[in-house]
Design an enzyme around this catalytic site. Structure first.
Site, PDB file in Angstrom:
ATOM      1  N   TYR A   1       9.252   8.990  11.997  1.00  0.00           N
ATOM      2  CA  TYR A   1       7.714   8.104  12.423  1.00  0.00           C
ATOM      3  C   TYR A   1       6.969   9.011  13.045  1.00  0.00           C
ATOM      4  CZ  TYR A   1       4.739   4.873  14.680  1.00  0.00           C
ATOM      5  OH  TYR A   1       3.545   4.186  15.413  1.00  0.00           O
TER       6      TYR A   1
ATOM      7  N   SER B   1       5.413  11.325  10.445  1.00  0.00           N
ATOM      8  CA  SER B   1       4.227  10.661   9.633  1.00  0.00           C
ATOM      9  C   SER B   1       3.037  10.465  10.242  1.00  0.00           C
ATOM     10  CB  SER B   1       4.901   9.367   9.091  1.00  0.00           C
ATOM     11  OG  SER B   1       4.921   8.421  10.438  1.00  0.00           O
TER      12      SER B   1
ATOM     13  N   SER C   1      -1.072   7.718  16.027  1.00  0.00           N
ATOM     14  CA  SER C   1      -0.203   7.407  17.068  1.00  0.00           C
ATOM     15  C   SER C   1      -0.061   8.502  18.096  1.00  0.00           C
ATOM     16  CB  SER C   1       1.212   6.845  16.540  1.00  0.00           C
ATOM     17  OG  SER C   1       2.057   6.587  17.810  1.00  0.00           O
TER      18      SER C   1
ATOM     19  N   VAL D   1       0.945  -1.021  -0.052  1.00  0.00           N
ATOM     20  CA  VAL D   1      -0.017  -0.127   0.065  1.00  0.00           C
ATOM     21  C   VAL D   1       0.782   1.234  -0.022  1.00  0.00           C
ATOM     22  CG1 VAL D   1      -2.005  -1.256   1.185  1.00  0.00           C
ATOM     23  CG2 VAL D   1      -0.507  -0.090   2.562  1.00  0.00           C
TER      24      VAL D   1
ATOM     25  N   ASN E   1      -4.275   1.004   8.574  1.00  0.00           N
ATOM     26  CA  ASN E   1      -3.608   0.572   9.618  1.00  0.00           C
ATOM     27  C   ASN E   1      -2.204   0.257   9.448  1.00  0.00           C
ATOM     28  OD1 ASN E   1      -3.322  -0.933  12.427  1.00  0.00           O
ATOM     29  ND2 ASN E   1      -3.020  -2.607  10.957  1.00  0.00           N
TER      30      ASN E   1
HETATM   31  P1  NAD Z   1       3.170  -4.601  13.174  1.00  0.00           P
HETATM   32  O1  NAD Z   1       4.328  -4.475  12.831  1.00  0.00           O
HETATM   33  O2  NAD Z   1       2.324  -5.779  14.036  1.00  0.00           O
HETATM   34  O3  NAD Z   1       1.817  -4.481  12.114  1.00  0.00           O
HETATM   35  C1  NAD Z   1       1.842  -3.605  10.905  1.00  0.00           C
HETATM   36  C2  NAD Z   1       1.527  -4.335   9.332  1.00  0.00           C
HETATM   37  O4  NAD Z   1       1.666  -3.495   8.333  1.00  0.00           O
HETATM   38  C3  NAD Z   1       2.395  -5.725   9.173  1.00  0.00           C
HETATM   39  O5  NAD Z   1       1.621  -6.564   9.095  1.00  0.00           O
HETATM   40  C4  NAD Z   1       3.287  -5.227   7.970  1.00  0.00           C
HETATM   41  O6  NAD Z   1       3.406  -6.103   7.184  1.00  0.00           O
HETATM   42  C5  NAD Z   1       2.279  -4.204   7.446  1.00  0.00           C
HETATM   43  N1  NAD Z   1       2.708  -3.236   6.410  1.00  0.00           N
HETATM   44  C6  NAD Z   1       3.622  -2.409   6.555  1.00  0.00           C
HETATM   45  N2  NAD Z   1       3.786  -2.014   5.472  1.00  0.00           N
HETATM   46  C7  NAD Z   1       3.391  -2.223   4.324  1.00  0.00           C
HETATM   47  C8  NAD Z   1       2.889  -2.066   3.199  1.00  0.00           C
HETATM   48  N3  NAD Z   1       3.695  -1.122   2.404  1.00  0.00           N
HETATM   49  N4  NAD Z   1       1.666  -2.612   2.412  1.00  0.00           N
HETATM   50  C9  NAD Z   1       0.969  -3.392   3.330  1.00  0.00           C
HETATM   51  N5  NAD Z   1       1.209  -3.924   4.596  1.00  0.00           N
HETATM   52  C10 NAD Z   1       2.261  -3.167   5.317  1.00  0.00           C
HETATM   53  O7  NAD Z   1       2.561  -3.253  14.097  1.00  0.00           O
HETATM   54  P2  NAD Z   1       1.369  -2.864  14.681  1.00  0.00           P
HETATM   55  O8  NAD Z   1       1.755  -2.427  16.105  1.00  0.00           O
HETATM   56  O9  NAD Z   1       0.151  -3.818  14.716  1.00  0.00           O
HETATM   57  O10 NAD Z   1       0.874  -1.458  14.016  1.00  0.00           O
HETATM   58  C11 NAD Z   1      -0.272  -1.206  13.408  1.00  0.00           C
HETATM   59  C12 NAD Z   1      -0.425   0.204  13.189  1.00  0.00           C
HETATM   60  O11 NAD Z   1      -0.546   0.846  14.567  1.00  0.00           O
HETATM   61  C13 NAD Z   1       0.499   1.053  12.770  1.00  0.00           C
HETATM   62  O12 NAD Z   1       0.197   2.041  11.773  1.00  0.00           O
HETATM   63  C14 NAD Z   1       1.279   1.699  13.734  1.00  0.00           C
HETATM   64  O13 NAD Z   1       2.016   2.641  13.483  1.00  0.00           O
HETATM   65  C15 NAD Z   1       0.231   2.001  14.800  1.00  0.00           C
HETATM   66  N6  NAD Z   1       0.768   2.082  16.338  1.00  0.00           N
HETATM   67  C16 NAD Z   1       1.243   0.884  16.776  1.00  0.00           C
HETATM   68  C17 NAD Z   1       1.758   1.216  18.060  1.00  0.00           C
HETATM   69  C18 NAD Z   1       2.377   0.298  18.837  1.00  0.00           C
HETATM   70  O14 NAD Z   1       2.919   0.413  19.956  1.00  0.00           O
HETATM   71  N7  NAD Z   1       2.260  -1.244  18.535  1.00  0.00           N
HETATM   72  C19 NAD Z   1       1.518   2.329  18.712  1.00  0.00           C
HETATM   73  C20 NAD Z   1       1.104   3.484  17.977  1.00  0.00           C
HETATM   74  C21 NAD Z   1       0.480   3.190  16.770  1.00  0.00           C
END
Ligand code: NAD
Length: 240
Positions: free
Chosen positions: A149, A152, A137, A58, A84
């Site tokens: 990060y 973004s 976030s 994406v 997401n």
């Molecule tokens: P994660 O790494 O478990 O999942 C992220 C997913 O996005 C992965 O499956 C990855 O393959 C997919 N992805 C990345 N680049 C992609 C691309 N170009 N095309 C398609 N898929 C892609 O991380 P998560 O913690 O589940 O994160 C989900 C969202 O939550 C993210 O946007 C992250 O920034 C946000 N977030 C996470 C946290 C945290 O502490 N985990 C905190 C705040 C925000």
């Protein structure tokens, strides 16, 4: 793009980053509320709760356009889009390079921008309402040790405010959830000493679970929140 179809009938939802920690929980939560969820990720990943698992990068606008055209043709027009997908390189500012910067911006901001664009164009052309939930976030509000990060995610918050207002007249709601620290593979990238330091600063005393973020996403995706748009919902255990 390829896919395996399973699951019940219901309103269609697209969840990007569906193979990750929060993505899987969102897929499960939306499936429980009766949606057929199309889980999109760049990694092929079977998910028994998803209606179909689709593969697309994406971060590439041409792939996003193709994804939405194919979704529309094969499954219909989604009622919900959850932007997401995200990456967190955990890179110190002084170690940054243009390639990593571009990846962070293209995934975290670009996929949200172009995904919403492709989705909104299809909705407007069909005269149908829809709902977008962006996963931002706390880093977009108070900064991050990974500056690209944080930047973004700050941009995703501004985009949510902008598009919530721009698309309201088309009956398209745009909101965001701003998680604090959540136990997922992404959070595993934070060095152990920093994790302990962060945990000590969270008023509720622990990281969030993916299911707690998914519950907020599911509420913003539901008609129960029909008067809520251009809003960012903090889900962070009191951390600010
Ligand atoms: P994660 O790494 O478990 O999942 C992220 C997913 O996005 C992965 O499956 C990855 O393959 C997919 N992805 C990345 N680049 C992609 C691309 N170009 N095309 C398609 N898929 C892609 O991380 P998560 O913690 O589940 O994160 C989900 C969202 O939550 C993210 O946007 C992250 O920034 C946000 N977030 C996470 C946290 C945290 O502490 N985990 C905190 C705040 C925000």
């Amino acid at each position: 793009m390829s896919g395996i179809v399973t699951g019940p009938a219901g309103p269609l939802a697209v969840v990007t980053g569906g193979a990750g920690g929060i993505g899987r929980a969102v897929t499960a939560a939306l499936t429980r509320t009766g949606h057929r969820v199309l889980s999109v990720d760049r990694e092929p990943a079977a998910d028994p709760t998803a209606h179909a698992a689709l593969v697309a990068d994406v971060a590439v606008p041409a792939q996003v356009e193709r994804l939405f055209a194919e979704v529309h043709q094969r499954y219909g027009l989604p009622a919900v889009l959850v932007n997401n997908a995200g990456v967190y390189p955990a890179r110190d500012f002084l170690d940054y390079d243009p390639t990593t910067y571009a990846e962070v911006l293209d995934v975290n901001l670009g996929a949200t921008f172009f995904g919403t664009l492709a989705y909104a164009r299809a909705l407007v052309a069909a005269g149908r309402p829809g709902t977008v939930v962006n996963v931002a976030s706390i880093s977009g509000q108070s900064g991050s040790p990974d500056a690209a990060y944080g930047a973004s995610k700050g941009a995703v918050i501004a985009l949510t405010h902008s598009l919530g207002r721009a698309l309201a007249g088309h009956r398209i709601r745009v909101n965001a959830v701003a998680p604090g620290l959540v136990d997922t593979p992404m959070a595993d990238r934070i060095p152990a000493d920093r994790r302990d330091d962060y945990r000590a600063r969270i008023p509720v005393g622990r990281f969030g679970t993916p299911a707690e973020i998914a519950a907020a996403v599911a509420w913003l995706a539901d008609p129960a929140s029909s008067y809520v748009t251009a809003t960012v919902l903090d889900v962070n255990g009191g951390l600010h």
